[in-house]
Motif scaffolding. Structure first.
Motif, PDB file in Angstrom:
ATOM      1  N   ILE A  54       0.848  -1.143  -0.101  1.00 37.20           N
ATOM      2  CA  ILE A  54      -0.141  -0.059  -0.093  1.00 37.20           C
ATOM      3  C   ILE A  54       0.837   1.448   0.094  1.00 37.20           C
ATOM      4  O   ILE A  54       0.475   2.277  -0.685  1.00 37.20           O
ATOM      5  N   ALA A  55       1.973   1.219   0.651  1.00 34.68           N
ATOM      6  CA  ALA A  55       2.870   2.411   0.858  1.00 34.68           C
ATOM      7  C   ALA A  55       3.481   2.765  -0.425  1.00 34.68           C
ATOM      8  O   ALA A  55       3.522   3.982  -1.099  1.00 34.68           O
ATOM      9  N   HIS A  56       3.876   1.731  -1.378  1.00 37.52           N
ATOM     10  CA  HIS A  56       4.438   1.760  -2.688  1.00 37.52           C
ATOM     11  C   HIS A  56       3.343   2.145  -3.639  1.00 37.52           C
ATOM     12  O   HIS A  56       3.520   2.823  -4.750  1.00 37.52           O
ATOM     13  N   TRP A  57       2.069   1.573  -3.473  1.00 33.97           N
ATOM     14  CA  TRP A  57       1.114   1.700  -4.332  1.00 33.97           C
ATOM     15  C   TRP A  57       0.630   3.278  -4.612  1.00 33.97           C
ATOM     16  O   TRP A  57       0.358   3.877  -5.391  1.00 33.97           O
ATOM     17  N   ASN A  58       0.700   3.896  -3.153  1.00 38.08           N
ATOM     18  CA  ASN A  58       0.054   5.156  -3.169  1.00 38.08           C
ATOM     19  C   ASN A  58       1.628   6.355  -3.084  1.00 38.08           C
ATOM     20  O   ASN A  58       0.995   7.458  -2.943  1.00 38.08           O
ATOM     21  N   ASP A  59       2.768   5.850  -3.293  1.00 34.42           N
ATOM     22  CA  ASP A  59       3.755   6.699  -3.389  1.00 34.42           C
ATOM     23  C   ASP A  59       3.507   7.702  -4.697  1.00 34.42           C
ATOM     24  O   ASP A  59       3.526   7.081  -5.858  1.00 34.42           O
ATOM     25  N   PHE A  60       3.917   8.863  -4.312  1.00 35.83           N
ATOM     26  CA  PHE A  60       3.743  10.099  -5.290  1.00 35.83           C
ATOM     27  C   PHE A  60       5.088  10.789  -5.345  1.00 35.83           C
ATOM     28  O   PHE A  60       5.381  10.947  -6.637  1.00 35.83           O
ATOM     29  N   PHE A  61       5.765  11.055  -4.288  1.00 38.45           N
ATOM     30  CA  PHE A  61       7.140  11.742  -4.251  1.00 38.45           C
ATOM     31  C   PHE A  61       8.155  10.953  -5.011  1.00 38.45           C
ATOM     32  O   PHE A  61       8.716  11.595  -5.913  1.00 38.45           O
ATOM     33  N   ARG A  62       8.451   9.684  -4.699  1.00 40.30           N
ATOM     34  CA  ARG A  62       9.686   8.948  -5.578  1.00 40.30           C
ATOM     35  C   ARG A  62       9.421   8.943  -6.894  1.00 40.30           C
ATOM     36  O   ARG A  62      10.251   9.063  -7.830  1.00 40.30           O
ATOM     37  N   PRO A  63       8.249   8.530  -7.503  1.00 40.07           N
ATOM     38  CA  PRO A  63       8.080   8.415  -9.105  1.00 40.07           C
ATOM     39  C   PRO A  63       8.183   9.913  -9.732  1.00 40.07           C
ATOM     40  O   PRO A  63       8.559  10.061 -10.707  1.00 40.07           O
ATOM     41  N   LEU A  64       7.662  10.788  -8.822  1.00 43.75           N
ATOM     42  CA  LEU A  64       7.614  11.983  -9.553  1.00 43.75           C
ATOM     43  C   LEU A  64       9.147  12.578  -9.806  1.00 43.75           C
ATOM     44  O   LEU A  64       9.539  13.366 -10.593  1.00 43.75           O
ATOM     45  N   ILE A  65      10.178  12.116  -8.751  1.00 44.92           N
ATOM     46  CA  ILE A  65      11.510  12.590  -8.869  1.00 44.92           C
ATOM     47  C   ILE A  65      12.309  11.779 -10.128  1.00 44.92           C
ATOM     48  O   ILE A  65      12.845  12.137 -10.750  1.00 44.92           O
ATOM     49  N   PHE A  66      11.760  10.376  -9.997  1.00 44.16           N
ATOM     50  CA  PHE A  66      12.868   9.394 -10.764  1.00 44.16           C
ATOM     51  C   PHE A  66      12.120   9.069 -12.334  1.00 44.16           C
ATOM     52  O   PHE A  66      12.960   8.739 -12.980  1.00 44.16           O
ATOM     53  N   LEU A  67      10.811   9.379 -12.395  1.00 45.17           N
ATOM     54  CA  LEU A  67      10.316   9.135 -13.643  1.00 45.17           C
ATOM     55  C   LEU A  67       9.994  10.334 -14.634  1.00 45.17           C
ATOM     56  O   LEU A  67       9.303  11.380 -13.999  1.00 45.17           O
ATOM     57  N   ASN A  68      10.252  10.277 -15.934  1.00 43.94           N
ATOM     58  CA  ASN A  68       9.846  11.315 -16.642  1.00 43.94           C
ATOM     59  C   ASN A  68       8.980  10.892 -17.966  1.00 43.94           C
ATOM     60  O   ASN A  68       8.292  11.771 -18.359  1.00 43.94           O
ATOM     61  N   SER A  69       9.111   9.565 -18.322  1.00 43.85           N
ATOM     62  CA  SER A  69       8.267   9.134 -19.495  1.00 43.85           C
ATOM     63  C   SER A  69       6.888   8.956 -19.115  1.00 43.85           C
ATOM     64  O   SER A  69       6.547   8.250 -17.955  1.00 43.85           O
ATOM     65  N   PHE A  70       6.035   9.485 -19.733  1.00 42.59           N
ATOM     66  CA  PHE A  70       4.505   9.273 -19.397  1.00 42.59           C
ATOM     67  C   PHE A  70       4.314   7.898 -19.331  1.00 42.59           C
ATOM     68  O   PHE A  70       3.280   7.425 -18.583  1.00 42.59           O
ATOM     69  N   GLU A  71       4.540   6.974 -20.418  1.00 43.04           N
ATOM     70  CA  GLU A  71       4.181   5.780 -20.411  1.00 43.04           C
ATOM     71  C   GLU A  71       4.828   4.848 -19.416  1.00 43.04           C
ATOM     72  O   GLU A  71       4.544   3.683 -19.162  1.00 43.04           O
ATOM     73  N   LYS A  72       5.974   5.100 -18.418  1.00 42.15           N
ATOM     74  CA  LYS A  72       6.462   4.658 -17.267  1.00 42.15           C
ATOM     75  C   LYS A  72       5.875   5.157 -15.994  1.00 42.15           C
ATOM     76  O   LYS A  72       6.247   4.465 -15.001  1.00 42.15           O
ATOM     77  N   MET A  73       4.996   6.040 -15.947  1.00 42.34           N
ATOM     78  CA  MET A  73       4.598   6.549 -14.771  1.00 42.34           C
ATOM     79  C   MET A  73       3.647   5.588 -14.061  1.00 42.34           C
ATOM     80  O   MET A  73       2.817   4.759 -14.525  1.00 42.34           O
ATOM     81  N   THR A  74       3.692   5.525 -12.671  1.00 42.21           N
ATOM     82  CA  THR A  74       2.865   5.013 -11.856  1.00 42.21           C
ATOM     83  C   THR A  74       1.398   5.405 -11.889  1.00 42.21           C
ATOM     84  O   THR A  74       1.190   6.463 -12.078  1.00 42.21           O
ATOM     85  N   LEU A  75       0.713   4.931 -10.993  1.00 44.62           N
ATOM     86  CA  LEU A  75      -0.856   5.225 -10.975  1.00 44.62           C
ATOM     87  C   LEU A  75      -1.032   6.652 -10.310  1.00 44.62           C
ATOM     88  O   LEU A  75      -1.803   7.515 -10.836  1.00 44.62           O
ATOM     89  N   PRO A  76      -0.337   6.879  -8.999  1.00 44.90           N
ATOM     90  CA  PRO A  76      -0.630   8.264  -8.418  1.00 44.90           C
ATOM     91  C   PRO A  76       0.088   9.451  -9.141  1.00 44.90           C
ATOM     92  O   PRO A  76      -0.939  10.494  -9.460  1.00 44.90           O
ATOM     93  N   ILE A  77       0.946   9.323  -9.757  1.00 48.04           N
ATOM     94  CA  ILE A  77       1.587  10.427 -10.538  1.00 48.04           C
ATOM     95  C   ILE A  77       0.930  10.439 -11.976  1.00 48.04           C
ATOM     96  O   ILE A  77       0.714  11.581 -12.827  1.00 48.04           O
ATOM     97  N   GLY A  78       0.454   9.275 -12.497  1.00 46.77           N
ATOM     98  CA  GLY A  78      -0.055   9.410 -13.847  1.00 46.77           C
ATOM     99  C   GLY A  78      -1.562   9.798 -13.733  1.00 46.77           C
ATOM    100  O   GLY A  78      -1.904  10.459 -14.799  1.00 46.77           O
ATOM    101  N   MET A  79      -2.195   9.792 -12.694  1.00 47.93           N
ATOM    102  CA  MET A  79      -3.579  10.263 -12.583  1.00 47.93           C
ATOM    103  C   MET A  79      -3.651  11.800 -12.290  1.00 47.93           C
ATOM    104  O   MET A  79      -4.613  12.383 -12.775  1.00 47.93           O
ATOM    105  N   THR A  80      -2.409  12.550 -12.559  1.00 44.17           N
ATOM    106  CA  THR A  80      -2.463  13.999 -12.506  1.00 44.17           C
ATOM    107  C   THR A  80      -2.907  14.406 -13.653  1.00 44.17           C
ATOM    108  O   THR A  80      -3.327  15.624 -13.890  1.00 44.17           O
ATOM    109  N   ALA A  81      -2.487  13.572 -14.721  1.00 44.48           N
ATOM    110  CA  ALA A  81      -2.991  14.011 -16.248  1.00 44.48           C
ATOM    111  C   ALA A  81      -4.492  14.357 -16.209  1.00 44.48           C
ATOM    112  O   ALA A  81      -4.998  14.997 -17.139  1.00 44.48           O
ATOM    113  N   LEU A  82      -5.391  13.593 -15.410  1.00 46.20           N
ATOM    114  CA  LEU A  82      -6.808  13.697 -15.251  1.00 46.20           C
ATOM    115  C   LEU A  82      -7.353  15.028 -14.888  1.00 46.20           C
ATOM    116  O   LEU A  82      -8.129  15.618 -15.199  1.00 46.20           O
ATOM    117  N   THR A  83      -6.183  15.985 -14.056  1.00 48.06           N
ATOM    118  CA  THR A  83      -6.784  17.158 -13.783  1.00 48.06           C
ATOM    119  C   THR A  83      -6.748  18.237 -14.648  1.00 48.06           C
ATOM    120  O   THR A  83      -7.253  19.172 -14.581  1.00 48.06           O
TER     121      THR A  83
END
Length: 283
Positions: A210-239
């Motif tokens: 659950i901790a890594h499923w909900n993690d937003f901070f570390r994927p935001l730092i380490f991932l740049n490609s849209f297709e590699k994003m995890t769910l929490p950071i990818g969901m920001t595209a819906l906003t």
């Protein structure tokens, strides 16, 4: 005396009814935000901020859920998060259980001091270590890679502590009997101690997942490609730009994102209480 016993039972019964009623009310109040999220995900966007807010939807607009899959690669986000979380949980349990076995069942010089050093990692916020982690991953060429999220997540002092506490509560007579029969230390770990520590293993698995499923901070730092994003950071595209996205679609995405951790929690819930209490606080 018979009348006194009856009055006592009556007071106990009345107190139980009041307690159960209070707990039901409290449970409903805790569920209200989740009910509002689900209800809003089924409304038209213009009805999202109606006053007074409605807990239950007046109309059912399933199209909000279809919009989630139309606007973003939601399935890819789910698969990326699942891939990262499953690998982390498996590796984390493998490493933590072996470390816990060493700290609890093997007497080696400096064991307690080394364990306290591991525990000190619980007092260090993840934000403090993010810069050295980023520099290390950059030198390894792992930026914009899922390995940048997986490798640091494999070791967690809390998991080692939880499993070690449970293993400490297991009688050493099991080890001694197995060693007398000619069993190796690895056999004792895999066949006796680890199965008996299963509740603690499940607890650490659920918490880690659950901790890594909900993690937003570390994927935001380490991932740049849209297709590699995890769910929490990818969901920001819906906003959308400037946060002008469809709120109903956003909450539909939030509702969908709750399904996987909810199923994971349901699977492990019967072991959670046992795992939290089995080891006690024995050091």
């Amino acid at each position: 005396m018979l009348g006194t016993a009856r009055r006592t039972r009556k007071r106990i019964g009345l107190g139980r009814i009041v307690l159960d009623g209070g707990l039901l009310i409290l449970s409903f109040l805790m569920l209200v935000p989740f009910l509002w999220i689900i209800a809003t995900s089924l409304r038209l966007p213009k009805d999202s901020f109606s006053l007074p807010p409605a807990i239950f939807p007046t109309a059912w607009h399933i199209s909000n859920y279809a919009e989630v899959f139309a606007k973003v690669p939601f399935v890819d986000f789910i698969s990326n998060s699942l891939k990262i979380c499953v690998i982390i949980v498996i590796g984390h349990i493998f490493i933590s259980s072996m470390a816990a076995f060493a700290f609890s069942r093997i007497a080696f010089p400096g064991r307690n001091v080394l364990f306290l050093i591991f525990l000190s990692g619980l007092m260090i916020p993840g934000q403090v270590t993010i810069i050295p982690q980023f520099i290390m991953m950059s030198k390894l060429g792992l930026i914009d890679s899922h390995l940048a999220l997986i490798l640091p997540g494999l070791i967690n002092p809390f998991g080692i502590f939880m499993i070690r506490q449970t293993m400490m509560s297991i009688s050493f007579s099991f080890d001694e009997a197995a060693y007398m029969d000619g069993a190796s230390r690895l056999w004792v770990f895999l066949k006796i101690i680890l199965p008996m520590s299963f509740p603690a293993v499940v607890v650490t698995s659920v918490i880690s997942f659950i901790a890594h499923w909900n993690d937003f901070f570390r994927p935001l730092i380490f991932l740049n490609s849209f297709e590699k994003m995890t769910l929490p950071i990818g969901m920001t595209a819906l906003t959308g730009a400037f946060g002008t996205g469809n709120l109903s679609a956003i909450l539909a995405g939030v509702t969908l994102s709750l399904i996987v951790p909810l199923l994971f929690y349901i699977f492990g819930q019967k072991y959670l209480l046992d795992g939290m209490t089995a080891g006690g606080l024995k050091v």
